[in-house]
Design a protein around this motif. Structure first.
Motif, PDB file in Angstrom:
ATOM      1  N   ALA A   1      51.060 -13.532 -53.581  1.00 18.01           N
ATOM      2  CA  ALA A   1      51.953 -13.221 -54.657  1.00 18.01           C
ATOM      3  C   ALA A   1      53.266 -14.158 -54.370  1.00 18.01           C
ATOM      4  N   VAL A   2      53.427 -14.475 -53.247  1.00 18.93           N
ATOM      5  CA  VAL A   2      54.535 -15.287 -52.881  1.00 18.93           C
ATOM      6  C   VAL A   2      54.414 -16.593 -53.691  1.00 18.93           C
ATOM      7  N   LEU A   3      53.197 -17.131 -53.410  1.00 24.66           N
ATOM      8  CA  LEU A   3      52.898 -18.424 -54.056  1.00 24.66           C
ATOM      9  C   LEU A   3      52.787 -18.370 -55.568  1.00 24.66           C
TER      10      LEU A   3
ATOM     11  N   LEU B   1      49.886 -29.210 -71.803  1.00 23.50           N
ATOM     12  CA  LEU B   1      50.765 -29.814 -70.861  1.00 23.50           C
ATOM     13  C   LEU B   1      51.317 -28.849 -69.940  1.00 23.50           C
ATOM     14  N   LEU B   2      51.310 -27.719 -70.334  1.00 33.25           N
ATOM     15  CA  LEU B   2      51.807 -26.530 -69.448  1.00 33.25           C
ATOM     16  C   LEU B   2      50.883 -26.166 -68.560  1.00 33.25           C
ATOM     17  N   LEU B   3      49.573 -26.137 -69.038  1.00 32.08           N
ATOM     18  CA  LEU B   3      48.270 -25.857 -67.916  1.00 32.08           C
ATOM     19  C   LEU B   3      48.243 -26.980 -67.041  1.00 32.08           C
ATOM     20  N   LEU B   4      48.563 -28.341 -67.316  1.00 35.26           N
ATOM     21  CA  LEU B   4      48.291 -29.281 -66.394  1.00 35.26           C
ATOM     22  C   LEU B   4      49.320 -29.125 -65.231  1.00 35.26           C
ATOM     23  N   GLY B   5      50.859 -28.756 -65.874  1.00 39.49           N
ATOM     24  CA  GLY B   5      51.682 -28.588 -64.985  1.00 39.49           C
ATOM     25  C   GLY B   5      51.584 -27.255 -64.148  1.00 39.49           C
ATOM     26  N   TYR B   6      51.046 -26.313 -64.772  1.00 33.42           N
ATOM     27  CA  TYR B   6      50.636 -25.091 -64.039  1.00 33.42           C
ATOM     28  C   TYR B   6      49.756 -25.832 -62.595  1.00 33.42           C
ATOM     29  N   ALA B   7      48.946 -26.429 -62.945  1.00 31.59           N
ATOM     30  CA  ALA B   7      47.604 -26.768 -61.958  1.00 31.59           C
ATOM     31  C   ALA B   7      48.324 -27.486 -60.899  1.00 31.59           C
ATOM     32  N   PHE B   8      49.068 -28.396 -61.320  1.00 34.41           N
ATOM     33  CA  PHE B   8      50.024 -29.273 -60.344  1.00 34.41           C
ATOM     34  C   PHE B   8      50.799 -28.437 -59.286  1.00 34.41           C
ATOM     35  N   THR B   9      51.250 -27.389 -59.857  1.00 34.45           N
ATOM     36  CA  THR B   9      52.401 -26.666 -58.975  1.00 34.45           C
ATOM     37  C   THR B   9      51.403 -25.980 -57.891  1.00 34.45           C
ATOM     38  N   TRP B  10      50.327 -25.832 -57.984  1.00 32.57           N
ATOM     39  CA  TRP B  10      49.382 -25.265 -57.239  1.00 32.57           C
ATOM     40  C   TRP B  10      48.892 -26.609 -55.825  1.00 32.57           C
ATOM     41  N   ILE B  11      49.211 -27.820 -56.375  1.00 23.21           N
ATOM     42  CA  ILE B  11      48.936 -28.860 -55.329  1.00 23.21           C
ATOM     43  C   ILE B  11      50.578 -28.710 -54.459  1.00 23.21           C
ATOM     44  N   GLY B  12      51.375 -28.653 -55.474  1.00 24.97           N
ATOM     45  CA  GLY B  12      52.715 -28.419 -54.776  1.00 24.97           C
ATOM     46  C   GLY B  12      52.885 -27.250 -53.639  1.00 24.97           C
ATOM     47  N   ALA B  13      52.159 -26.157 -54.122  1.00 22.64           N
ATOM     48  CA  ALA B  13      52.120 -25.256 -53.080  1.00 22.64           C
ATOM     49  C   ALA B  13      51.402 -25.661 -51.871  1.00 22.64           C
TER      50      ALA B  13
ATOM     51  N   THR C   1      42.934 -21.562 -54.034  1.00 25.67           N
ATOM     52  CA  THR C   1      42.260 -21.069 -52.755  1.00 25.67           C
ATOM     53  C   THR C   1      42.608 -21.720 -51.451  1.00 25.67           C
ATOM     54  N   LEU C   2      42.751 -23.007 -51.629  1.00 26.01           N
ATOM     55  CA  LEU C   2      43.104 -23.585 -50.413  1.00 26.01           C
ATOM     56  C   LEU C   2      44.603 -23.043 -49.828  1.00 26.01           C
ATOM     57  N   ALA C   3      45.589 -23.014 -50.922  1.00 26.62           N
ATOM     58  CA  ALA C   3      46.965 -22.779 -50.763  1.00 26.62           C
ATOM     59  C   ALA C   3      46.907 -21.300 -50.231  1.00 26.62           C
ATOM     60  N   VAL C   4      46.293 -20.530 -50.823  1.00 29.05           N
ATOM     61  CA  VAL C   4      46.518 -18.952 -50.371  1.00 29.05           C
ATOM     62  C   VAL C   4      45.845 -18.855 -49.086  1.00 29.05           C
ATOM     63  N   ARG C   5      44.561 -19.433 -48.717  1.00 25.04           N
ATOM     64  CA  ARG C   5      44.015 -19.312 -47.502  1.00 25.04           C
ATOM     65  C   ARG C   5      44.983 -20.055 -46.240  1.00 25.04           C
TER      66      ARG C   5
END
Ligand SMILES: Nc1ncnc2c1ncn2[C@@H]1O[C@H](COP(=O)(O)OP(=O)(O)OP(=O)(O)O)[C@@H](O)[C@H]1O
Ligand SMILES: [Mg+2]
Lengths: 289, 372
Positions: free
Chosen positions: A126-128, A171-183, A278-282
């Protein structure tokens, strides 16, 4: 000052144990998102800088390169290029949220607050997730401001409000996806500074070797498939199409993602979220214990 | 049946450092365990393992009957933590911080809000409640963090050096609060550097050094082991220290300890004032000038000297303890250990020639290193 111990309110009992539900996950994420949005409001510099860069790009590309880049179906027309350009700038802008998410999470991991979160019975991740929600909200605000600037330099929506909304949705979906790369980046580096650079450097090749600024037809042959299969290109082309910003005679390159850009955009974004979340949460769980 | 906090053979290493080297304890429900130890002893590491922030390399720990390794989330519902460093968000107000913690403890929003208000009042932060935490003083942050650990009333609490940075008034108030919590049935593990604090609050004290519990018992038991009262004196003339040491060795009840750079000597003295007078007479007779002398209650340092043969802070100290620390000098675990106290009667290696102030390699935890 002293701690007055006479007025001791009877504390509520901790709720009964049990597995963490999806509902709790969402609720905890929203609590963390609220916290991050409050921080953003109190440190508005980051939002302001997040706006300056795309606005600079609009002005630079529209007026400096504008007349020298030819568009298939429109040739060397500065006004056609400006319309063509905006899809690229919008898409590039939403991906900059990567750096914000990376820096924010790197900072949280460095600060004592992460110990507070980790000692609480809150949903894992949830932090991420909260951070990515907050970045999504910030991206939406930036998109609105950017759309106004784009309007001022001559960009228009031609295909009606519904497809325009669909374009902003992609656009928002793409941006959201990229924040997980950022995480994931934020969890992999030691300092927020490194996270900012780490969140940005690869975005430039990614966004430039795409159809964002230059049509792939103008690139050397070996680079064309790279640009056309670039996840980023699908969104760019899809929003151009949905905004009605493509020249009437435009013919998309004959590869699957360019022929079905909206579907490709959604698939790419969902795939990125699935992998990087998945990678970020792990990694978050491992980094913290 | 194991107590509310139970640990068995906990080991945690960071590279070469064995931060926890086989720690056991068992804290019965509704009692307070004080973890007492110098910097780098492993107190914080122990707290972090027990509060699920860190996974032990080996060993087992249970909190409120729940395994910290396999049931971390259930454990988190049962604990409150106030860590060594305040874990608050600087850009949120005190109220927002507490409200957020309440909601993450799964309280409904309205209840979390009411609770935040109560806690701000209770910790005397009501006036500052709507300012961001970055404008708080150190003691205010500390209090906000303590308030956050009490948002729900968990059956087991962990407080890592809770009174560090509090003024005497607030320290006293926190002591009262802790007693109140414990009277209400809360089990508490508290770390501290101050024997006085452990003395005041803890039912049992575990003295930790180099990741091991080197002694445990009530504070009275520990003080008795450290020899009760202590005579402490400062010799004016560095060259006269060995002579003064001889006197203390003869009259005192144990091997005198020395902090070379402050020329401070200590010796256990259950004989109290009578013994003090004798020491003064003797020093006077030999014309050894002293800057300061007194009789005092044993401190953490004295407990350490008697338990480990080295001072908590100064390893140039040459007091030979009874060496019952349970550490075997020959073990090679890759961690630098300070030398054990020399045999009584052996020439004092830390004995200062003029100008020697006992410089040596300083380890990251601030203690002087020595070969194991
Ligand atoms: N994350 C870490 N990485 C490397 N070493 C660590 C880490 N955390 C603790 N240590 C080491 O483990 C040992 C024990 O540290 P710990 O923080 O538990 O001590 P402490 O008793 O709490 O000390 P203090 O009184 O200074 O707070 C120290 O030698 C420290 O350097
Ligand atoms: Mg500590």
């Amino acid at each position: 000052m002293s701690i007055d111990t006479r007025r001791a309110p009877s504390p509520p009992p901790a709720p009964a144990g049990g597995r963490i539900t999806l509902r709790q996950n969402l609720r905890d994420s929203l609590v963390v998102a609220k916290r991050n949005l409050l921080r953003m409001l109190r440190i508005p510099e980051t939002v302001v800088f997040g706006l300056i860069q795309p606005i600079m790009f609009v002005v630079l590309f529209a007026y400096v390169f504008g007349g020298s880049i030819s568009i298939p179906g429109a040739g060397l027309s500065a006004s056609a290029y400006r319309e063509f350009l905006m899809g690229g700038i919008f898409a590039q802008t939403v991906t900059f949220a990567t750096a914000g998410a990376a820096a924010g999470i790197a900072e949280d991991m460095q600060k004592g607050i992460i110990d507070r979160f980790r000692s609480l019975p809150m949903a894992r991740g949830a932090v991420l997730t909260g951070r990515t929600f907050a970045d999504l909200a910030q991206t939406a605000v930036i998109l609105v401001v950017l759309a106004v600037v784009a309007f001022l330099v001559g960009w228009r929506i031609h295909d009606g409000p519904l497809s325009a909304l669909a374009a902003f949705g992609l656009l928002l979906l793409l941006g959201y996806a990229f924040t997980w790369i950022g995480a994931l980046i934020g969890l992999s580096v030691r300092t927020p500074e490194a996270a900012t650079s780490g969140g940005l450097v690869w975005l430039f090749p990614l966004t430039f070797i795409s159809v964002a600024f230059v049509p792939s037809e103008n690139m050397p042959g070996w680079l064309q498939p790279v640009a056309e299969w670039n996840p980023f290109s699908a969104t760019v082309l899809a929003v151009r199409d949905l905004f009605g910003n493509l020249p009437p005679d435009y013919r998309a390159p004959d590869v699957w993602p360019m022929q079905h850009p909206a579907l490709a955009s959604v698939l790419w974004s969902v795939l990125i979220i699935a992998i990087f979340r998945t990678l970020a949460v792990r990694k978050y769980q491992r980094a913290t214990g | 049946m194991p107590g509310a906090i139970y640990a068995e053979g906990l080991v945690k290493t960071f590279g070469d450092v064995r931060a926890l080297d086989g720690v056991d304890f068992d804290v019965p429900e509704g009692t307070v365990l004080g973890l007492l130890g110098p910097n780098g002893a492993g107190k914080t590491t122990a707290v972090r393992v027990l509060t699920t922030l860190l996974r032990a390399d080996s060993g087992r720990a249970e909190v409120a009957g729940l395994d910290v390794a396999t049931q971390p989330n259930e454990v988190r519902r049962a604990i409150g933590l106030s860590g060594q460093f305040a874990a608050v968000d600087d850009y949120l107000t005190g109220r927002e911080n507490l409200q957020m913690v309440g909601q993450l403890y799964q309280l409904p929003a309205r209840e979390a809000k009411a609770r935040a208000g109560d806690l701000l009042e209770r910790f005397n932060l009501a006036d500052a409640g709507d300012r961001t935490a970055r404008t708080y003083s150190g003691g205010m942050r500390r209090r906000l963090d303590l308030a956050a650990s009490l948002v729900v009333s968990p059956p087991v609490m962990f407080m890592d050096e809770p009174t560090t940075g509090l003024d005497p008034h607030n320290r006293q108030a926190l002591w009262e609060l802790i007693k109140e919590l414990v009277a209400g049935g809360t089990t508490l593990l508290l770390t501290t550097q101050y024997l006085e604090e452990a003395d005041h609050l803890a039912d049992t004290i575990a003295v930790v050094d180099h990741g091991q519990v080197i002694a445990r018992g009530t504070s009275d038991e520990l003080k008795t082991r450290s020899g009760g009262d202590v005579i402490e004196l400062v010799v004016h003339d560095r060259e006269r220290i060995p002579e003064a040491q001889d006197i203390l060795r003869r009259l005192g009840e144990g091997e005198p300890g020395l902090v070379a750079h402050t020329r401070r000597l200590t010796v256990p003295a259950t004989g109290g004032a009578k013994l003090l007078a004798e020491v003064i007479r003797e020093l006077d007779g030999r014309a050894i000038e002293i800057d300061d002398i007194g009789l005092r209650r044993p401190t953490l340092d004295d407990v350490f000297i008697s338990l480990t043969g080295h001072s908590a802070e100064f390893d140039e100290l040459n007091g030979a303890g009874n060496g019952n620390g349970g550490r075997d000098g020959g073990r090679d675990d890759g961690r630098e250990k300070p030398p054990r106290g020399p045999d009584p009667g052996r020439p004092d290696p830390g004995s200062p020639g003029p100008g020697r102030t006992g410089e040596g390699p300083v380890r990251d935890d601030g203690r002087e290193g020595g070969a194991a």
